[in-house]
Scaffold this motif. Structure first.
Motif, PDB file in Angstrom:
ATOM      1  N   UNK A  77       0.850  -1.179   0.000  1.00 52.35           N
ATOM      2  CA  UNK A  77       0.000   0.000   0.000  1.00 52.35           C
ATOM      3  C   UNK A  77       0.891   1.236   0.000  1.00 52.35           C
ATOM      4  N   UNK A  78       0.636   2.149  -0.933  1.00 60.11           N
ATOM      5  CA  UNK A  78       1.399   3.385  -1.016  1.00 60.11           C
ATOM      6  C   UNK A  78       0.901   4.352   0.045  1.00 60.11           C
ATOM      7  N   UNK A  79       1.834   4.926   0.808  1.00 60.42           N
ATOM      8  CA  UNK A  79       1.472   5.877   1.850  1.00 60.42           C
ATOM      9  C   UNK A  79       1.326   7.290   1.313  1.00 60.42           C
ATOM     10  N   UNK A  80       1.747   7.499   0.090  1.00 61.15           N
ATOM     11  CA  UNK A  80       1.675   8.831  -0.497  1.00 61.15           C
ATOM     12  C   UNK A  80       3.005   9.544  -0.322  1.00 61.15           C
ATOM     13  N   UNK A  81       3.380  10.253  -1.318  1.00 57.87           N
ATOM     14  CA  UNK A  81       4.642  10.976  -1.260  1.00 57.87           C
ATOM     15  C   UNK A  81       5.844  10.075  -1.501  1.00 57.87           C
ATOM     16  N   UNK A  84      15.111  10.078  -1.404  1.00 59.76           N
ATOM     17  CA  UNK A  84      15.798   9.424  -2.520  1.00 59.76           C
ATOM     18  C   UNK A  84      14.884   9.250  -3.734  1.00 59.76           C
ATOM     19  N   UNK A  85      13.617   9.622  -3.596  1.00 57.40           N
ATOM     20  CA  UNK A  85      12.680   9.519  -4.705  1.00 57.40           C
ATOM     21  C   UNK A  85      11.885   8.234  -4.751  1.00 57.40           C
ATOM     22  N   UNK A  86      12.028   7.371  -3.738  1.00 59.38           N
ATOM     23  CA  UNK A  86      11.297   6.107  -3.699  1.00 59.38           C
ATOM     24  C   UNK A  86       9.927   6.309  -3.066  1.00 59.38           C
ATOM     25  N   UNK A  87       8.936   5.572  -3.584  1.00 56.02           N
ATOM     26  CA  UNK A  87       7.606   5.606  -2.981  1.00 56.02           C
ATOM     27  C   UNK A  87       7.649   4.941  -1.612  1.00 56.02           C
ATOM     28  N   UNK A  88       6.966   5.548  -0.659  1.00 55.61           N
ATOM     29  CA  UNK A  88       6.871   4.953   0.674  1.00 55.61           C
ATOM     30  C   UNK A  88       5.706   3.977   0.665  1.00 55.61           C
ATOM     31  N   UNK A  89       5.961   2.724   0.982  1.00 51.99           N
ATOM     32  CA  UNK A  89       4.924   1.687   0.984  1.00 51.99           C
ATOM     33  C   UNK A  89       4.997   0.874   2.270  1.00 51.99           C
ATOM     34  N   UNK A  90       3.877   0.260   2.612  1.00 52.56           N
ATOM     35  CA  UNK A  90       3.828  -0.710   3.693  1.00 52.56           C
ATOM     36  C   UNK A  90       3.228  -1.995   3.135  1.00 52.56           C
ATOM     37  N   UNK A  91       3.480  -3.096   3.792  1.00 51.30           N
ATOM     38  CA  UNK A  91       2.907  -4.375   3.385  1.00 51.30           C
ATOM     39  C   UNK A  91       1.791  -4.730   4.359  1.00 51.30           C
ATOM     40  N   UNK A  92       0.637  -5.084   3.825  1.00 50.15           N
ATOM     41  CA  UNK A  92      -0.502  -5.495   4.650  1.00 50.15           C
ATOM     42  C   UNK A  92      -0.838  -6.949   4.341  1.00 50.15           C
TER      43      UNK A  92
END
Length: 64
Positions: A26-30, A34-42
């Protein structure tokens, strides 16, 4: 995710809560600095992220 889902083998069936997709990103936004998308795993709480659930036990001698 494109592509086919592997068929369930043995006595396992597809989890009815997550339809076989037990873990998602899931993308957290922003983005970070370093330009990488912030994501978490659910993970699916019903199957613990496996995508399969144990097969239902059938009782012998019971009418439908």
């Amino acid at each position: 995710m494109t592509g086919s889902t592997p068929a369930a083998t043995g006595n396992a069936r597809i989890c009815s809560n997550c339809d076989g997709f037990g873990s998602v990103a899931i993308t957290l936004g922003g983005r970070d600095r370093h330009g990488h998308l912030r994501t978490i795993t659910a993970h699916c709480p019903a199957c613990a992220g496996l995508g399969t659930a144990p097969a239902r036990r059938t009782r012998e001698g019971v009418r439908a």
